[in-house]
Design a protein around this motif. Structure first.
Motif, short mmCIF file in Angstrom:
data_model
loop_
_atom_site.label_atom_id
_atom_site.label_comp_id
_atom_site.label_asym_id
_atom_site.label_seq_id
_atom_site.Cartn_x
_atom_site.Cartn_y
_atom_site.Cartn_z
N LEU A 30 41.67 35.87 40.29
CA LEU A 30 43.15 35.97 40.70
C LEU A 30 43.78 37.09 40.12
O LEU A 30 44.60 37.89 40.62
CB LEU A 30 43.92 34.60 40.51
N LEU A 31 43.55 37.25 38.79
CA LEU A 31 44.10 38.40 37.79
C LEU A 31 43.72 39.59 38.39
O LEU A 31 44.78 40.60 38.55
CB LEU A 31 43.76 38.13 36.40
N VAL A 32 42.34 39.88 38.86
CA VAL A 32 42.05 41.43 39.44
C VAL A 32 42.52 41.43 40.56
O VAL A 32 43.14 42.50 41.22
CB VAL A 32 40.60 41.34 39.41
N ALA A 33 42.55 40.40 41.54
CA ALA A 33 42.99 40.42 42.85
C ALA A 33 44.61 40.96 42.95
O ALA A 33 44.90 41.57 44.01
CB ALA A 33 42.63 39.35 44.06
N SER A 34 45.40 40.41 42.10
CA SER A 34 46.75 40.48 41.97
C SER A 34 47.07 42.01 41.42
O SER A 34 48.09 42.09 41.37
CB SER A 34 47.58 39.55 41.25
N GLY A 35 45.96 42.58 40.78
CA GLY A 35 46.35 43.85 40.20
C GLY A 35 46.81 43.67 38.66
O GLY A 35 47.42 44.65 38.02
N VAL A 36 46.83 42.58 38.35
CA VAL A 36 47.47 42.12 36.71
C VAL A 36 46.53 42.70 35.72
O VAL A 36 46.98 43.21 34.83
CB VAL A 36 47.82 40.71 36.45
#
Length: 74
Positions: A30-36
C-alpha cells in the motif's frame, strides 16, 4: 496510520496469523502503490511496524475473547 492497523487487528484478531501476515505484506504494498515510500530498506522497517501495530489490536481482541469466555463459564 497506526490507528488503522490497530483497528485492523481488532477486527481480524480471531484470525491472528492471517491478520499479521496480511499486515506484513499488505502495508508495504500500500505504501509503494500510493507513492509514500519507495522500494528499499525502509520498507522492511515499515512492514515490521505494521506487524507490531496490528499485533496490539490482535492482543486486545484475544484478551476480550478470553474475558468473555471466562464470564460465560462462570
Amino acid at each position: 496510520m497506526i490507528p488503522a492497523l490497530i483497528v485492523f487487528g481488532l477486527l481480524f484478531g480471531r484470525w491472528w496469523r492471517s491478520a499479521l501476515t496480511l499486515a506484513a505484506l499488505g502495508w508495504p504494498v500500500l505504501l509503494v502503490a500510493s507513492g509514500v515510500e519507495e522500494v528499499g530498506p525502509g520498507l522492511l522497517a515499515a512492514a515490521g511496524l505494521a506487524v507490531l501495530n496490528t499485533a496490539v489490536g490482535v492482543l486486545i481482541h484475544q484478551g476480550v475473547l478470553l474475558v468473555v469466555r471466562r464470564r460465560r463459564t462462570s
